[in-house]
Design a protein around this motif. Structure first.
Motif, PDB file in Angstrom:
ATOM      1  N   ALA A  76       0.831  -1.205   0.000  1.00  0.00           N
ATOM      2  CA  ALA A  76       0.000   0.000   0.000  1.00  0.00           C
ATOM      3  C   ALA A  76       0.867   1.258   0.000  1.00  0.00           C
ATOM      4  CB  ALA A  76      -0.914   0.008   1.213  1.00  0.00           C
ATOM      5  N   LYS A  80      -2.294   3.878   3.050  1.00  0.00           N
ATOM      6  CA  LYS A  80      -2.562   2.720   3.903  1.00  0.00           C
ATOM      7  C   LYS A  80      -4.012   2.565   4.320  1.00  0.00           C
ATOM      8  CE  LYS A  80       1.913   2.027   4.263  1.00  0.00           C
ATOM      9  NZ  LYS A  80       2.540   1.052   3.354  1.00  0.00           N
ATOM     10  N   TYR A  81      -4.388   1.314   4.414  1.00  0.00           N
ATOM     11  CA  TYR A  81      -5.625   0.943   5.119  1.00  0.00           C
ATOM     12  C   TYR A  81      -5.206   0.630   6.547  1.00  0.00           C
ATOM     13  CZ  TYR A  81      -7.677  -3.560   6.713  1.00  0.00           C
ATOM     14  OH  TYR A  81      -8.132  -4.618   7.445  1.00  0.00           O
ATOM     15  N   TRP A  82      -5.855   1.235   7.512  1.00  0.00           N
ATOM     16  CA  TRP A  82      -5.469   0.974   8.909  1.00  0.00           C
ATOM     17  C   TRP A  82      -6.701   1.152   9.781  1.00  0.00           C
ATOM     18  CZ3 TRP A  82      -1.705  -1.689  10.753  1.00  0.00           C
ATOM     19  CH2 TRP A  82      -1.310  -1.572  12.082  1.00  0.00           C
ATOM     20  N   SER A 131      -7.602   2.547   0.191  1.00  0.00           N
ATOM     21  CA  SER A 131      -6.146   2.413   0.084  1.00  0.00           C
ATOM     22  C   SER A 131      -5.733   2.327  -1.389  1.00  0.00           C
ATOM     23  CB  SER A 131      -5.666   1.171   0.852  1.00  0.00           C
ATOM     24  OG  SER A 131      -6.399   0.028   0.479  1.00  0.00           O
ATOM     25  N   SER A 144       0.004 -12.067   3.839  1.00  0.00           N
ATOM     26  CA  SER A 144      -1.424 -12.384   4.001  1.00  0.00           C
ATOM     27  C   SER A 144      -2.219 -11.874   2.796  1.00  0.00           C
ATOM     28  CB  SER A 144      -1.995 -11.841   5.308  1.00  0.00           C
ATOM     29  OG  SER A 144      -2.099 -10.448   5.271  1.00  0.00           O
ATOM     30  N   SER A 151      -8.312 -11.060   4.661  1.00  0.00           N
ATOM     31  CA  SER A 151      -7.270 -10.062   4.920  1.00  0.00           C
ATOM     32  C   SER A 151      -7.591  -8.852   4.049  1.00  0.00           C
ATOM     33  CB  SER A 151      -5.905 -10.658   4.543  1.00  0.00           C
ATOM     34  OG  SER A 151      -4.941  -9.649   4.430  1.00  0.00           O
ATOM     35  N   GLY A 152      -7.701  -7.692   4.681  1.00  0.00           N
ATOM     36  CA  GLY A 152      -8.126  -6.496   3.948  1.00  0.00           C
ATOM     37  C   GLY A 152      -7.267  -6.224   2.723  1.00  0.00           C
ATOM     38  N   SER A 153      -5.951  -6.422   2.872  1.00  0.00           N
ATOM     39  CA  SER A 153      -5.046  -6.109   1.767  1.00  0.00           C
ATOM     40  C   SER A 153      -5.150  -7.132   0.628  1.00  0.00           C
ATOM     41  CB  SER A 153      -3.610  -6.025   2.280  1.00  0.00           C
ATOM     42  OG  SER A 153      -3.293  -7.186   3.013  1.00  0.00           O
ATOM     43  N   ARG A 202      -6.713  -6.425  -2.883  1.00  0.00           N
ATOM     44  CA  ARG A 202      -6.003  -5.662  -3.923  1.00  0.00           C
ATOM     45  C   ARG A 202      -5.147  -6.556  -4.817  1.00  0.00           C
ATOM     46  NH1 ARG A 202      -4.378  -1.864   0.910  1.00  0.00           N
ATOM     47  NH2 ARG A 202      -2.619  -3.296   0.824  1.00  0.00           N
ATOM     48  N   SER A 215      -1.170  -7.391  12.350  1.00  0.00           N
ATOM     49  CA  SER A 215      -1.784  -6.118  11.971  1.00  0.00           C
ATOM     50  C   SER A 215      -3.208  -5.989  12.525  1.00  0.00           C
ATOM     51  CB  SER A 215      -1.765  -5.930  10.457  1.00  0.00           C
ATOM     52  OG  SER A 215      -2.337  -7.030   9.823  1.00  0.00           O
ATOM     53  N   MET A 257      -4.218  -2.830  14.690  1.00  0.00           N
ATOM     54  CA  MET A 257      -5.283  -1.918  14.251  1.00  0.00           C
ATOM     55  C   MET A 257      -6.275  -1.706  15.388  1.00  0.00           C
ATOM     56  SD  MET A 257      -6.380  -3.037  10.425  1.00  0.00           S
ATOM     57  CE  MET A 257      -5.138  -3.419   9.216  1.00  0.00           C
ATOM     58  N   MET A 280       0.269   6.643   9.716  1.00  0.00           N
ATOM     59  CA  MET A 280      -0.169   5.342  10.236  1.00  0.00           C
ATOM     60  C   MET A 280       0.715   4.908  11.417  1.00  0.00           C
ATOM     61  SD  MET A 280      -0.138   1.649   8.342  1.00  0.00           S
ATOM     62  CE  MET A 280       1.304   0.920   9.064  1.00  0.00           C
ATOM     63  N   ASP A 320       5.038  -1.023   6.425  1.00  0.00           N
ATOM     64  CA  ASP A 320       3.754  -1.582   6.846  1.00  0.00           C
ATOM     65  C   ASP A 320       3.868  -2.095   8.284  1.00  0.00           C
ATOM     66  OD1 ASP A 320       1.868  -1.457   4.437  1.00  0.00           O
ATOM     67  OD2 ASP A 320       3.806  -1.980   3.609  1.00  0.00           O
ATOM     68  N   ALA A 321       3.130  -3.149   8.597  1.00  0.00           N
ATOM     69  CA  ALA A 321       3.167  -3.661   9.965  1.00  0.00           C
ATOM     70  C   ALA A 321       4.413  -4.526  10.153  1.00  0.00           C
ATOM     71  CB  ALA A 321       1.898  -4.448  10.255  1.00  0.00           C
TER      72      ALA A 321
HETATM   73  O1  PMV Z   1      -4.515  -6.913   5.271  1.00  0.00           O
HETATM   74  P1  PMV Z   1      -4.000  -6.808   6.643  1.00  0.00           P
HETATM   75  O2  PMV Z   1      -5.032  -7.150   7.672  1.00  0.00           O
HETATM   76  O3  PMV Z   1      -2.736  -7.606   6.854  1.00  0.00           O
HETATM   77  O4  PMV Z   1      -3.602  -5.281   6.933  1.00  0.00           O
HETATM   78  C1  PMV Z   1      -2.702  -4.568   6.128  1.00  0.00           C
HETATM   79  C2  PMV Z   1      -2.275  -3.332   6.793  1.00  0.00           C
HETATM   80  C3  PMV Z   1      -1.121  -2.580   6.163  1.00  0.00           C
HETATM   81  O5  PMV Z   1      -0.266  -3.436   5.450  1.00  0.00           O
HETATM   82  C4  PMV Z   1      -0.316  -1.943   7.280  1.00  0.00           C
HETATM   83  C5  PMV Z   1      -1.624  -1.463   5.254  1.00  0.00           C
HETATM   84  C6  PMV Z   1      -2.166  -1.872   3.917  1.00  0.00           C
HETATM   85  O6  PMV Z   1      -3.014  -1.122   3.404  1.00  0.00           O
HETATM   86  O7  PMV Z   1      -1.733  -2.888   3.362  1.00  0.00           O
END
Ligand code: PMV
Length: 325
Positions: free
Chosen positions: A13, A16-18, A32, A105, A137-139, A142, A191, A195, A242, A282-283
């Motif tokens: 990202a 960022k999505y957070w 994001s 992830s 996983s939110g990311s 994408r 993450s 979050m 973030m 990122d995280a």
């Molecule tokens: O998709 P997750 O739950 O691993 O969260 C991703 C969070 C960040 O990598 C920090 C930001 C992002 O938008 O990818």
């Protein structure tokens, strides 16, 4: 037995999505913008088995209970969608360090979702697949698209609206993302947990949200226009804001280490020396540096000499997730 296999590339990202607007459905509190990378990916195979539970192998090792549960819960959601009941032997191979803040992830849940959609005979387009993968996983939402990708999010977002879509940007093929590994091994805090802590307790979280959509809009416009300096500047602001949210918790925590800070300093020094390049984290402690293709060798050479840097990989824009059948 038929084996269904899919590959998904990681994405990083820039904006960022957070945080979540709702835990149910894993709805992102912010939109994001990401870049899919060519050199890091996950390949996952699914084979139906006659067993009461799924069996999940990650890099040829039977996964622990936490990872297995997360995978099975994701498959349960997809089995319900497909009105099917079979259990699977899942074999996943990460060509990216696992749980290290390098987006394993994202590629993992995207590959799993695509392979499972084939195994369960769900006929879904990339938009639907991204909505489903988001739950794992939110990311991951994408990773169904090549190059620059916009994920929708925000306080009013619902399941229908929380999907990803590609952004057309001519500049994409001229860019490189140099991934600088600043530590080895998995991160101390996931993450999801991070979050939650920041959403619930950081004095800076509301400020992060308030600033977010203008940064996202500016970055998307800059990517489309090919304005690299503006894109890079928005990218650095997003990551620093973030990471600042974590410092604003009553029990502050951080992912960045001394090597991360040295790499950030050197990126700024390179910029002062006339090499346009920008960082994002990122995280995890690793730094991803966005630069123009013609500068990638120079950036690699400079950052590779920094104490504590364990590995450096220059990536170009990567492809959308694909099935092997
Ligand atoms: O998709 P997750 O739950 O691993 O969260 C991703 C969070 C960040 O990598 C920090 C930001 C992002 O938008 O990818």
């Amino acid at each position: 037995m038929t084996i269904f296999t899919a590959t998904a590339h990681t994405n990083i990202a820039l904006i960022k999505y957070w945080g979540k607007s709702a835990d149910e459905g894993n709805l992102p509190a912010t939109g994001s913008l990401s870049l899919t990378l060519d050199r890091f990916f996950t390949t996952t195979s699914l084979e139906a088995i006659d067993a009461p539970l799924d069996q999940f192998y990650l890099n040829d090792t039977l996964a622990d209970l936490k990872h297995s549960l997360r995978v099975s819960q994701h498959l349960d959601f997809m089995r319900t969608l497909a009105s099917r009941k079979e259990r699977f032997l899942i074999r996943s191979r990460n060509h990216v360090p696992t749980s290290a803040g390098l987006a394993s992830s994202a590629s993992g849940f995207a590959a799993l979702t695509l392979a499972a959609s084939r195994a369960l005979k769900l006929e879904l387009g990339a938009k639907e697949l991204s909505r489903i993968a988001r739950r794992g996983s939110g990311s991951a939402a994408r990773s169904f698209f090549a190059g620059f990708t916009l994920m929708h999010g925000g306080p009013q977002i619902d399941d229908e609206g929380a999907f990803a879509e590609p952004i057309k940007a001519e500049i994409t093929s001229n860019l490189r993302m140099v991934v600088v590994q600043c530590a080895q091994g998995p991160k101390a805090i996931g993450s999801r947990e991070a979050m939650k802590l920041t959403e619930q307790s950081s004095v800076f979280y509301q400020a992060f949200l308030a600033n977010h959509s203008s940064l996202l809009n500016r970055a998307v416009a800059a990517a489309k226009k090919g304005d690299f300096e503006e894109l890079g500047s928005c990218m650095e602001q997003s990551t620093l804001q973030m990471h600042a949210t974590m410092l604003g918790c009553p029990e502050p925590f951080w992912y960045l280490n001394a090597t991360t800070l040295s790499v950030m300093d050197e990126v700024k020094a390179l910029r002062r020396g006339g090499v346009p390049c920008y960082f994002t984290m990122d995280a995890g402690p690793h730094v991803k540096v966005l630069c123009m293709a013609e500068d990638a060798n120079r950036v690699e050479q400079h950052l590779g000499c920094i104490d504590g840097v364990s590995k450096i990989t220059a990536c170009a824009s990567g492809p959308a997730a694909y099935a092997h059948d």
